[in-house]
Design an enzyme around this catalytic site. Structure first.
Site, short mmCIF file in Angstrom:
data_model
loop_
_atom_site.label_atom_id
_atom_site.label_comp_id
_atom_site.label_asym_id
_atom_site.label_seq_id
_atom_site.Cartn_x
_atom_site.Cartn_y
_atom_site.Cartn_z
N ALA A 297 0.80 -1.24 0.00
CA ALA A 297 0.00 0.00 0.00
C ALA A 297 0.83 1.28 0.00
O ALA A 297 0.27 2.37 0.11
CB ALA A 297 -1.01 0.03 1.13
N ALA A 298 2.15 1.17 -0.16
CA ALA A 298 2.97 2.40 -0.26
C ALA A 298 2.57 3.17 -1.53
O ALA A 298 2.39 4.39 -1.51
CB ALA A 298 4.45 2.04 -0.32
N GLY A 299 2.39 2.42 -2.63
CA GLY A 299 1.97 3.05 -3.89
C GLY A 299 0.56 3.63 -3.78
O GLY A 299 0.27 4.70 -4.31
N ASP A 300 -0.30 2.92 -3.07
CA ASP A 300 -1.68 3.41 -2.90
C ASP A 300 -1.68 4.70 -2.09
O ASP A 300 -2.43 5.64 -2.38
CB ASP A 300 -2.53 2.35 -2.20
CG ASP A 300 -2.63 1.08 -3.03
OD1 ASP A 300 -2.57 1.17 -4.27
OD2 ASP A 300 -2.75 -0.01 -2.43
O1 RIB Z 1 -1.51 -2.25 -3.40
C1 RIB Z 1 -1.65 -3.13 -2.32
C2 RIB Z 1 -2.90 -3.93 -2.45
O2 RIB Z 1 -2.81 -4.74 -3.59
C3 RIB Z 1 -3.18 -4.87 -1.32
O3 RIB Z 1 -3.88 -4.29 -0.25
C4 RIB Z 1 -3.90 -6.04 -1.98
O4 RIB Z 1 -5.23 -6.16 -1.60
C5 RIB Z 1 -3.75 -5.79 -3.48
O5 RIB Z 1 -4.91 -5.32 -4.02
#
Ligand code: RIB
Length: 299
Positions: A249-252
């Site tokens: 989730a760093a990219g998110d």
């Molecule tokens: O970007 C991370 C996410 O990728 C995770 O939370 C996982 O669910 C996948 O969708």
């Protein structure tokens, strides 16, 4: 206040954080199991909500199964003050990801899309007004690309900024490119989209030129620990060195933060700096949504 719409996936992440990632056929024992809230769309929605100056800045549109995981998504999003439109698929289970994390914070992820994979334009149509009145729409590719293209067309037509994080990597229809205001691939996604192997600022510039020629407005290429390349200024901005424990989730977090900063009218350099600070904090914490920082933590 104009809101930011996040359209995308929601998953439950089944995680084992261990010493090392197994090779094919290898069993690695030990490690700690966690069940975390995840999914690229939901993670980015949480980032938008936590990093915005005002409460209630984010609307999340997604599809879940008629199951416990789907119901948990609604409850979780509510905690972050996110207005959530969850379409329920009676036939598919909610999205699930199996994630392995090693001692350096590197990961391997396998996703069973489930209901995320059936999110159609017809499912999203009832929420068209939210898209049309938004400051920006932020999307990824864990939901069908036809639905991403449909929403991009609606947002573009209404003057809302379209931000696409093309993850996981896949080819895009040519007609989608001119509808994208900002695209944020990482190195491998940029290579798949453009055919250019991205390893440094010079190759990132080449990949940027390909994307811009196809009609994309602005390009930001995230390059892990090397930093983020800004296509507008032609520069690679290094990121702060931190001790990573979990890069999930760093990219998110980067994408959610970038969307917040752009919606606030910050320029590309300020927006990238804000996004880098947020993702630098995220990698120091375990989990996906659990690792996303709050605005007050960004200095
Ligand atoms: O970007 C991370 C996410 O990728 C995770 O939370 C996982 O669910 C996948 O969708």
């Amino acid at each position: 206040m104009k809101k930011t719409v996040v359209l995308g996936s929601t998953n439950t992440d089944m995680v084992i954080a261990g010493r090392k990632l197994p090779a094919p056929g290898e069993t690695v024992s030990g490690g700690r199991f966690m069940m975390n809230a995840g999914g690229k769309g939901a993670n980015q929605a949480v980032a938008v909500a936590r990093l915005s100056a005002a409460k209630g800045a984010c609307i999340f549109i997604a599809k879940v199964g008629d199951d416990l995981f789907g119901r948990a998504t609604a409850a979780r999003m509510k905690k972050d003050g996110i207005k959530t439109h969850l379409v329920v698929d009676p036939r598919e289970p909610s999205g699930t990801a199996l994630i392995l994390v090693d001692a350096k914070g590197q990961n391997m992820i396998s996703v069973a899309l489930g209901a995320n994979g059936t999110l159609s334009p017809e499912d999203v149509a009832p929420f068209k007004k939210d898209i049309e009145s938004s400051a920006a729409i932020l999307m990824q590719l864990e939901t069908p690309v036809e639905t991403v293209a449909w929403a991009a067309k609606v947002a573009h037509g209404a003057g809302s900024a379209v931000i696409l994080n093309p993850a996981p990597a896949r080819k895009l229809p040519r007609a989608l490119y001119p509808l994208i205001d900002w695209i944020t691939p990482n190195e491998t996604e940029a290579e798949l989209l453009t055919g250019v192997k991205v390893v440094d600022a010079a190759s990132a510039a080449k990949a940027t030129a390909v994307l811009k020629k196809r009609g994309v407005g602005h390009v930001v290429i995230t390059m892990g620990s090397k930093g983020a390349y800004c296509g507008d200024c032609g520069k690679l901005y290094p990121c702060k060195k931190v001790k990573a424990v979990d890069c999930v989730a760093a990219g998110d977090t980067f994408n959610g933060a970038l969307a917040v900063a752009l919606a606030e009218g910050r320029d590309c350099v300020e927006a990238i700096e804000f996004a880098q600070k947020a993702s630098a904090i995220a990698v120091t914490r375990p989990g996906a949504q659990s690792s996303v920082p709050y605005r007050r933590e960004i200095r």
